[in-house]
Scaffold this motif. Structure first.
Motif, PDB file in Angstrom:
ATOM      1  N   THR A   3       0.932  -1.140   0.016  1.00  0.00           N
ATOM      2  CA  THR A   3      -0.010   0.133   0.056  1.00  0.00           C
ATOM      3  C   THR A   3       0.791   1.471   0.059  1.00  0.00           C
ATOM      4  O   THR A   3       0.449   2.368  -0.021  1.00  0.00           O
ATOM      5  CB  THR A   3      -0.872  -0.123   1.298  1.00  0.00           C
ATOM      6  OG1 THR A   3      -0.218   0.033   2.432  1.00  0.00           O
ATOM      7  CG2 THR A   3      -1.909  -1.208   1.386  1.00  0.00           C
ATOM      8  N   GLN A  28       2.505  -6.537  -8.067  1.00  0.00           N
ATOM      9  CA  GLN A  28       1.219  -6.291  -8.548  1.00  0.00           C
ATOM     10  C   GLN A  28       1.202  -4.948  -8.928  1.00  0.00           C
ATOM     11  O   GLN A  28       1.464  -4.017  -8.062  1.00  0.00           O
ATOM     12  CB  GLN A  28       0.283  -6.517  -7.402  1.00  0.00           C
ATOM     13  CG  GLN A  28       0.161  -7.943  -6.877  1.00  0.00           C
ATOM     14  CD  GLN A  28      -1.250  -8.184  -5.980  1.00  0.00           C
ATOM     15  OE1 GLN A  28      -2.123  -8.083  -6.259  1.00  0.00           O
ATOM     16  NE2 GLN A  28      -0.896  -8.394  -4.686  1.00  0.00           N
ATOM     17  N   ASP A  58       7.009  -4.529  -6.420  1.00  0.00           N
ATOM     18  CA  ASP A  58       6.180  -5.225  -6.066  1.00  0.00           C
ATOM     19  C   ASP A  58       5.769  -5.756  -7.397  1.00  0.00           C
ATOM     20  O   ASP A  58       5.864  -5.426  -8.465  1.00  0.00           O
ATOM     21  CB  ASP A  58       4.974  -4.410  -5.600  1.00  0.00           C
ATOM     22  CG  ASP A  58       3.700  -5.316  -4.887  1.00  0.00           C
ATOM     23  OD1 ASP A  58       3.832  -5.032  -3.561  1.00  0.00           O
ATOM     24  OD2 ASP A  58       3.239  -6.114  -5.381  1.00  0.00           O
TER      25      ASP A  58
END
Ligand SMILES: C[S@@+](CC[C@H](N)C(=O)[O-])C[C@H]1O[C@@H](n2cnc3c(N)ncnc32)[C@H](O)[C@@H]1O
Length: 193
Positions: free
Chosen positions: A33, A56, A54
């Motif tokens: 996040t 994603q 990351d």
């Protein structure tokens, strides 16, 4: 906040805050996040650089948004790649061995995201091995582990075993809550010289 149980993510930041200087290079191995990426940006300031990985796009988008909101997106290189490739990726960005002050791993899955996309034992261990070579003398690496889910339990056990085999100049420390079942745990690895 003072009457809430201590959280490994907060403790990880407290162990890094005193050693990160303005202008340092640091890595967030699991951007998620973006909370840790933002923390690292605030530590290194405008002259420093944060590399955040990351796998994603959804996580990198959340990270980009939080950085923009806080006016520090210029200090960060967001990398859509597995952290296993950290060493070669950073080498291509002219970041050599033993030049990185801090590396954060917050393992597991994206909060409020797809829980089937989680860090895996094999790639985590490969990434940790590479990360050791990047740490500068006096540098620290934080690992937040979540044994409360099946893949996290396997990963935590494997990471702890791996840490137990580390030799000087690395020192590995383990923090966890004693009176909870399968609590999140924090490992700090220091490079002492
Ligand atoms: C617990 S979250 C990280 C939380 C984040 N540090 C924060 O402040 O919100 C774990 C993240 O690791 C990412 N991830 C899983 N496997 C990965 C890999 N091989 N390389 C890089 N990131 C990975 C997931 O996509 C997820 O976003």
């Amino acid at each position: 906040m003072k009457n809430k149980p201590l959280r490994v993510t907060d403790l990880a930041r407290e162990f890094l805050r005193p050693i990160i200087n303005r202008g340092d290079r640091v890595v967030d191995a699991t951007a998620g996040t973006g909370q840790d990426t933002l923390f690292l940006c605030q530590c290194v300031g405008e002259t420093g650089r944060v590399f955040a990985f990351d796998i994603q796009m959804a996580a990198l988008q959340q990270t980009r948004d939080i950085l923009k909101k806080n006016g520090c997106d210029d200090q960060v290189t967001l990398i859509h790649q597995s952290h296993e490739l950290m060493v070669t990726t950073l080498k291509a960005a002219a970041v050599g061995e033993q030049t990185v002050k801090a590396i954060m791993f917050n393992l597991g899955y994206l909060p409020n995201g797809d829980q089937t996309i989680t860090t895996q034992v094999e790639s985590t261990l490969a990434a940790l091995q590479g990360a050791l070579s990047l740490l500068t003398s006096g540098g620290r690496m934080t690992l937040c582990l979540y044994p409360g889910h099946p893949e996290g339990m396997l990963e935590s056990q494997a990471v702890i075993r791996w840490c137990e085999t580390l030799e000087a100049p690395f020192a590995a420390h383990h923090f966890h809550t004693l009176n909870r079942e399968s609590p999140p745990t924090l490992i700090i690895i220091q490079r002492t010289r």
